[in-house]
Enzyme design. Structure first.
Site, PDB file in Angstrom:
ATOM      1  N   LYS A 181      38.854  37.483  51.598  1.00 52.90           N
ATOM      2  CA  LYS A 181      39.405  38.330  52.666  1.00 52.90           C
ATOM      3  C   LYS A 181      39.025  39.798  52.505  1.00 52.90           C
ATOM      4  O   LYS A 181      38.977  40.528  53.480  1.00 52.90           O
ATOM      5  CB  LYS A 181      40.917  38.149  52.763  1.00 52.90           C
ATOM      6  CG  LYS A 181      41.725  38.672  51.608  1.00 52.90           C
ATOM      7  CD  LYS A 181      43.208  38.420  51.856  1.00 52.90           C
ATOM      8  CE  LYS A 181      44.024  38.772  50.648  1.00 52.90           C
ATOM      9  NZ  LYS A 181      45.186  39.578  50.909  1.00 52.90           N
TER      10      LYS A 181
ATOM     11  N   LYS B  75      41.196  48.277  32.008  1.00 53.11           N
ATOM     12  CA  LYS B  75      40.491  48.518  30.741  1.00 53.11           C
ATOM     13  C   LYS B  75      39.661  49.796  30.803  1.00 53.11           C
ATOM     14  O   LYS B  75      39.538  50.526  29.817  1.00 53.11           O
ATOM     15  CB  LYS B  75      39.609  47.332  30.361  1.00 53.11           C
ATOM     16  CG  LYS B  75      40.294  46.350  29.440  1.00 53.11           C
ATOM     17  CD  LYS B  75      41.222  45.390  30.127  1.00 53.11           C
ATOM     18  CE  LYS B  75      42.674  45.693  30.049  1.00 53.11           C
ATOM     19  NZ  LYS B  75      43.511  44.718  30.772  1.00 53.11           N
TER      20      LYS B  75
ATOM     21  N   GLY C 273      40.763  33.165  54.933  1.00 52.92           N
ATOM     22  CA  GLY C 273      40.626  31.713  55.032  1.00 52.92           C
ATOM     23  C   GLY C 273      41.962  31.040  55.301  1.00 52.92           C
ATOM     24  O   GLY C 273      42.948  31.339  54.621  1.00 52.92           O
TER      25      GLY C 273
ATOM     26  N   ILE D  87      51.221  44.070  31.476  1.00 50.41           N
ATOM     27  CA  ILE D  87      50.703  45.047  32.439  1.00 50.41           C
ATOM     28  C   ILE D  87      51.455  46.380  32.322  1.00 50.41           C
ATOM     29  O   ILE D  87      50.841  47.451  32.312  1.00 50.41           O
ATOM     30  CB  ILE D  87      50.756  44.463  33.877  1.00 50.41           C
ATOM     31  CG1 ILE D  87      49.777  43.284  33.976  1.00 50.41           C
ATOM     32  CG2 ILE D  87      50.422  45.524  34.920  1.00 50.41           C
ATOM     33  CD1 ILE D  87      49.801  42.541  35.298  1.00 50.41           C
ATOM     34  N   GLY D  88      52.777  46.322  32.189  1.00 50.89           N
ATOM     35  CA  GLY D  88      53.573  47.550  32.073  1.00 50.89           C
ATOM     36  C   GLY D  88      53.202  48.346  30.830  1.00 50.89           C
ATOM     37  O   GLY D  88      53.097  49.580  30.877  1.00 50.89           O
TER      38      GLY D  88
ATOM     39  N   ALA E  73      42.676  35.732  33.502  1.00 55.66           N
ATOM     40  CA  ALA E  73      41.364  35.569  34.121  1.00 55.66           C
ATOM     41  C   ALA E  73      40.573  34.444  33.456  1.00 55.66           C
ATOM     42  O   ALA E  73      39.942  33.625  34.142  1.00 55.66           O
ATOM     43  CB  ALA E  73      40.597  36.884  34.030  1.00 55.66           C
TER      44      ALA E  73
ATOM     45  N   HIS F 165      31.877  42.817   4.987  1.00 56.46           N
ATOM     46  CA  HIS F 165      32.705  43.913   4.494  1.00 56.46           C
ATOM     47  C   HIS F 165      32.022  45.238   4.800  1.00 56.46           C
ATOM     48  O   HIS F 165      30.824  45.347   4.591  1.00 56.46           O
ATOM     49  CB  HIS F 165      32.903  43.782   2.982  1.00 56.46           C
ATOM     50  CG  HIS F 165      33.642  44.945   2.395  1.00 56.46           C
ATOM     51  ND1 HIS F 165      35.008  45.102   2.583  1.00 56.46           N
ATOM     52  CD2 HIS F 165      33.216  46.015   1.679  1.00 56.46           C
ATOM     53  CE1 HIS F 165      35.384  46.234   1.981  1.00 56.46           C
ATOM     54  NE2 HIS F 165      34.309  46.799   1.426  1.00 56.46           N
TER      55      HIS F 165
HETATM   56  C1  LIG Z   1      46.717  45.389  36.116  1.00 59.31           C
HETATM   57  C2  LIG Z   1      46.279  44.009  35.701  1.00 59.31           C
HETATM   58  C3  LIG Z   1      45.594  43.828  34.524  1.00 59.31           C
HETATM   59  C4  LIG Z   1      45.176  42.569  34.136  1.00 59.31           C
HETATM   60  N1  LIG Z   1      44.496  42.444  32.973  1.00 59.31           N
HETATM   61  C5  LIG Z   1      44.078  41.231  32.573  1.00 59.31           C
HETATM   62  C6  LIG Z   1      43.317  41.086  31.382  1.00 59.31           C
HETATM   63  O1  LIG Z   1      43.033  42.053  30.689  1.00 59.31           O
HETATM   64  N2  LIG Z   1      42.911  39.846  31.036  1.00 59.31           N
HETATM   65  C7  LIG Z   1      43.217  38.733  31.786  1.00 59.31           C
HETATM   66  O2  LIG Z   1      42.840  37.624  31.418  1.00 59.31           O
HETATM   67  N3  LIG Z   1      43.926  38.840  32.926  1.00 59.31           N
HETATM   68  C8  LIG Z   1      44.351  40.061  33.336  1.00 59.31           C
HETATM   69  N4  LIG Z   1      45.042  40.175  34.513  1.00 59.31           N
HETATM   70  C9  LIG Z   1      45.324  38.944  35.283  1.00 59.31           C
HETATM   71  C10 LIG Z   1      44.092  38.519  36.075  1.00 59.31           C
HETATM   72  O3  LIG Z   1      43.692  39.551  36.925  1.00 59.31           O
HETATM   73  C11 LIG Z   1      44.389  37.257  36.866  1.00 59.31           C
HETATM   74  O4  LIG Z   1      44.903  36.262  35.999  1.00 59.31           O
HETATM   75  C12 LIG Z   1      43.138  36.723  37.543  1.00 59.31           C
HETATM   76  O5  LIG Z   1      42.589  37.676  38.408  1.00 59.31           O
HETATM   77  C13 LIG Z   1      43.446  35.442  38.322  1.00 59.31           C
HETATM   78  O6  LIG Z   1      42.284  34.993  38.920  1.00 59.31           O
HETATM   79  P1  LIG Z   1      42.314  34.096  40.239  1.00 59.31           P
HETATM   80  O7  LIG Z   1      40.885  33.778  40.534  1.00 59.31           O
HETATM   81  O8  LIG Z   1      43.270  32.999  40.084  1.00 59.31           O
HETATM   82  O9  LIG Z   1      42.934  35.036  41.390  1.00 59.31           O
HETATM   83  P2  LIG Z   1      42.663  36.526  41.868  1.00 59.31           P
HETATM   84  O10 LIG Z   1      41.864  37.289  40.912  1.00 59.31           O
HETATM   85  O11 LIG Z   1      43.981  37.054  42.271  1.00 59.31           O
HETATM   86  O12 LIG Z   1      41.753  36.335  43.157  1.00 59.31           O
HETATM   87  C14 LIG Z   1      42.210  35.741  44.318  1.00 59.31           C
HETATM   88  C15 LIG Z   1      41.316  36.188  45.451  1.00 59.31           C
HETATM   89  O13 LIG Z   1      41.607  35.393  46.586  1.00 59.31           O
HETATM   90  C16 LIG Z   1      41.574  36.211  47.744  1.00 59.31           C
HETATM   91  N5  LIG Z   1      42.371  35.529  48.755  1.00 59.31           N
HETATM   92  C17 LIG Z   1      43.674  35.200  48.703  1.00 59.31           C
HETATM   93  N6  LIG Z   1      44.046  34.511  49.797  1.00 59.31           N
HETATM   94  C18 LIG Z   1      42.928  34.410  50.576  1.00 59.31           C
HETATM   95  C19 LIG Z   1      42.672  33.808  51.814  1.00 59.31           C
HETATM   96  N7  LIG Z   1      43.617  33.113  52.461  1.00 59.31           N
HETATM   97  N8  LIG Z   1      41.437  33.920  52.313  1.00 59.31           N
HETATM   98  C20 LIG Z   1      40.456  34.589  51.651  1.00 59.31           C
HETATM   99  N9  LIG Z   1      40.656  35.165  50.455  1.00 59.31           N
HETATM  100  C21 LIG Z   1      41.873  35.074  49.919  1.00 59.31           C
HETATM  101  C22 LIG Z   1      42.175  37.510  47.257  1.00 59.31           C
HETATM  102  O14 LIG Z   1      41.832  38.573  48.110  1.00 59.31           O
HETATM  103  C23 LIG Z   1      41.532  37.635  45.871  1.00 59.31           C
HETATM  104  O15 LIG Z   1      40.310  38.301  45.941  1.00 59.31           O
HETATM  105  C24 LIG Z   1      45.456  41.438  34.943  1.00 59.31           C
HETATM  106  C25 LIG Z   1      46.135  41.603  36.151  1.00 59.31           C
HETATM  107  C26 LIG Z   1      46.543  42.876  36.532  1.00 59.31           C
HETATM  108  C27 LIG Z   1      47.257  43.044  37.838  1.00 59.31           C
END
Ligand SMILES: Cc1cc2nc3c(=O)[nH]c(=O)nc-3n(C[C@H](O)[C@H](O)[C@H](O)COP(=O)(O)OP(=O)(O)OC[C@H]3O[C@@H](n4cnc5c(N)ncnc54)[C@H](O)[C@@H]3O)c2cc1C
Length: 465
Positions: free
Chosen positions: A32, A49, A113, A183-184, A319, A443
């Site tokens: 989206k 990061k 979507g 995150i906090g 991630a 080391h």
């Molecule tokens: C501040 C912060 C720091 C983080 N740091 C870390 C870290 O250091 N290490 C780590 O492992 N995780 C970290 N995370 C968590 C990590 O970002 C998520 O676990 C990860 O992004 C999840 O991946 P995902 O593919 O499930 O979803 P997302 O990354 O949330 O992606 C989902 C995507 O789907 C799209 N989408 C949703 N609905 C629709 C739709 N109907 N149609 C089209 N597109 C749509 C959204 O726009 C988005 O782009 C962090 C999160 C935050 C908020």
């Protein structure tokens, strides 16, 4: 007709799309937003990061350079430039995903979507125009959004989520953080290092409460040194914002109320799965009471050609967990038998010191009634840590009392985010603590602390304490 349509381009979605394409499937991805990469690349892992690295440089320049014999005058923070650099880093990464889509011949459909039925996805652009695309299989990877509390009005100006905290125009004087989770504490660290007072309010009796308790305790000590204050066992009851001031009220476990005034409040109490507007019901896909897409062990929904991965399903919101699931589904679709060992997905907190863990916590082992032994090694006793002045923290290894198999590794210290990979490898191969203890570690490196903790767990024979 596509073989696979992936909805969402976060680390779950884009990795699933790449693996599907590698395996010869005609693949489309729907996103989206105009940039790919999801929460992780745009407003999560990568930008946080980038700011953590910048703020750490400033903190070191203002606090430790002098001891290293480096004198600076006129040190100051240009927050605008810091944010610009962060945005550049994000762009390099999101452009990189665009390139990977092209390289793997994946069709990118920019638009929202939503399901029309179990094989058709409507892609609606911002201008309202829509196209239907068909797929034999569909992978839902729509991720998550920040959670809040019903009485909190997120005005995104003073009462903010992580997304706004990555783009502030000024360094807060006093940042109040609701939630002592990953995150906090990461974003709190950014602003504490830049000079803000940071107050963290946490409902539980420990920071990062899902990790081994030793980690939360140690991290609290280290963060206090950089200006954090903590209100553990406090439940937030009200958040008010008036002009440039925010007021947060919280009750402790004895019923006493504290009132904390600041100029920004960051609400970081977790994230919730995102399925708004997806119209999953049109395809008959079940969503749980918690808002997650319901999946079986194959990450398949109740509709056999529709799968779901990442933050929108059960499990850790990370991630790399989402990525593993993306690969898992792609390989399942071509009849392979992939496997994910969820117990060995590491968790990392990018504060300084960093916290990293894999496997069971001590609390979980106690709950299971499993007999275990513990080996610990403090970074204070590491030559490498002394050289870099990063002596806070320790490595804790939990091993089975009878077999010596490593059951959990918990690290807090310098570069533990990278060090934890060794523990993951060891545990995937079901190593004993003695196996690791007998391997040569260069080391002086921080990794010696893991070897020493394994020696300590083996039969209390660490060499350097
Ligand atoms: C501040 C912060 C720091 C983080 N740091 C870390 C870290 O250091 N290490 C780590 O492992 N995780 C970290 N995370 C968590 C990590 O970002 C998520 O676990 C990860 O992004 C999840 O991946 P995902 O593919 O499930 O979803 P997302 O990354 O949330 O992606 C989902 C995507 O789907 C799209 N989408 C949703 N609905 C629709 C739709 N109907 N149609 C089209 N597109 C749509 C959204 O726009 C988005 O782009 C962090 C999160 C935050 C908020």
């Amino acid at each position: 007709m596509y073989d696979v349509i992936v909805i969402g381009s976060g680390p779950g979605g884009y990795v699933a799309a790449i693996r599907c394409a590698q395996l010869g499937m005609k693949t489309a991805i729907v996103e989206k937003y105009p940039t790919l990469g999801g929460t992780c690349l745009n407003v999560g892992c990568i930008p946080s990061k980038a700011l953590l690295d910048s703020s750490e440089h400033y903190h070191n320049a203002s606090h430790t350079f002098k001891t290293h014999g480096i004198n600076l005058s006129d040190l100051s923070v240009d927050l605008g430039q810091m944010i610009t650099r962060k945005n550049d880093v994000v762009k390099q990464n999101t452009d990189g995903i665009q390139f990977l889509m092209k390289k793997n011949k994946i069709d990118v459909h920019q638009g929202f979507g939503s399901f029309v039925n179990a094989t058709t996805v409507k892609v609606t652009k911002d201008d309202g125009s829509a196209t239907d695309i068909q797929g034999k299989n569909i992978i839902i990877a729509t991720g998550s959004k920040p959670s809040s509390l019903p009485f909190i009005k997120l005005n995104k100006d003073r009462v903010i989520t992580s997304t706004e905290a990555l783009n502030l125009k000024e360094i807060p004087k006093h940042l109040v953080v609701i939630g002592g989770g990953v995150i906090g504490l990461e974003l709190g660290s950014v602003y504490a290092r830049l000079g803000a007072k940071v107050s963290v309010i946490e409902f539980m009796d420990s920071l990062i409460p899902t990790m081994d308790r030793t980690m939360g305790k140690e991290l609290q000590k280290s963060l206090k040194k950089i200006g954090f204050e903590f209100y553990l066992k406090h439940k937030v009851t009200a958040v008010e914002s008036k002009g440039n001031e925010v007021t947060v009220k919280a009750d402790n476990d004895k019923g006493a109320t504290v009132e904390i005034k600041g100029d920004y409040v960051l609400v970081s109490i977790g994230r919730k799965p995102y399925t708004d507007g997806l119209n999953a019901e049109a395809a008959g896909v079940k969503i749980t009471d918690r808002g997650q897409i319901e999946v079986n062990d194959h990450l398949q929904t109740n509709i056999s050609n529709i799968y779901a991965i990442g933050d929108v399903v059960k499990g850790a919101m990370l991630a790399h967990k989402a990525e593993e699931e993306g690969v898992f589904v792609a390989e399942t679709l071509v009849g392979q038998k992939p496997h994910i060992n969820y117990n060995l997905i590491p968790g990392v907190v990018y504060t300084w010191p960093e916290v990293a863990a894999v496997g069971y916590t001590e609390e979980q082992l106690k709950e299971q009634g499993r007999k275990y032994k513990t080996g610990k090694f403090p970074f204070l006793a590491s030559g490498r840590a002394r050289a870099s002045m990063d002596t806070d923290g320790l490595v804790k290894v939990l091993a089975d009392a009878d077999t010596d198999e490593i059951l959990g590794v918990h690290m807090i210290g310098p570069r533990t985010a990278d060090m934890i990979a060794e523990a993951v490898v060891a545990m995937e191969y079901r190593a004993s603590a003695e196996d690791v203890a007998r391997m040569s570690h260069a080391h002086p490196t921080y990794t010696e602390a893991f070897k020493e903790a394994c020696l300590a767990a083996t039969d209390n024979r660490a060499l350097h304490i």
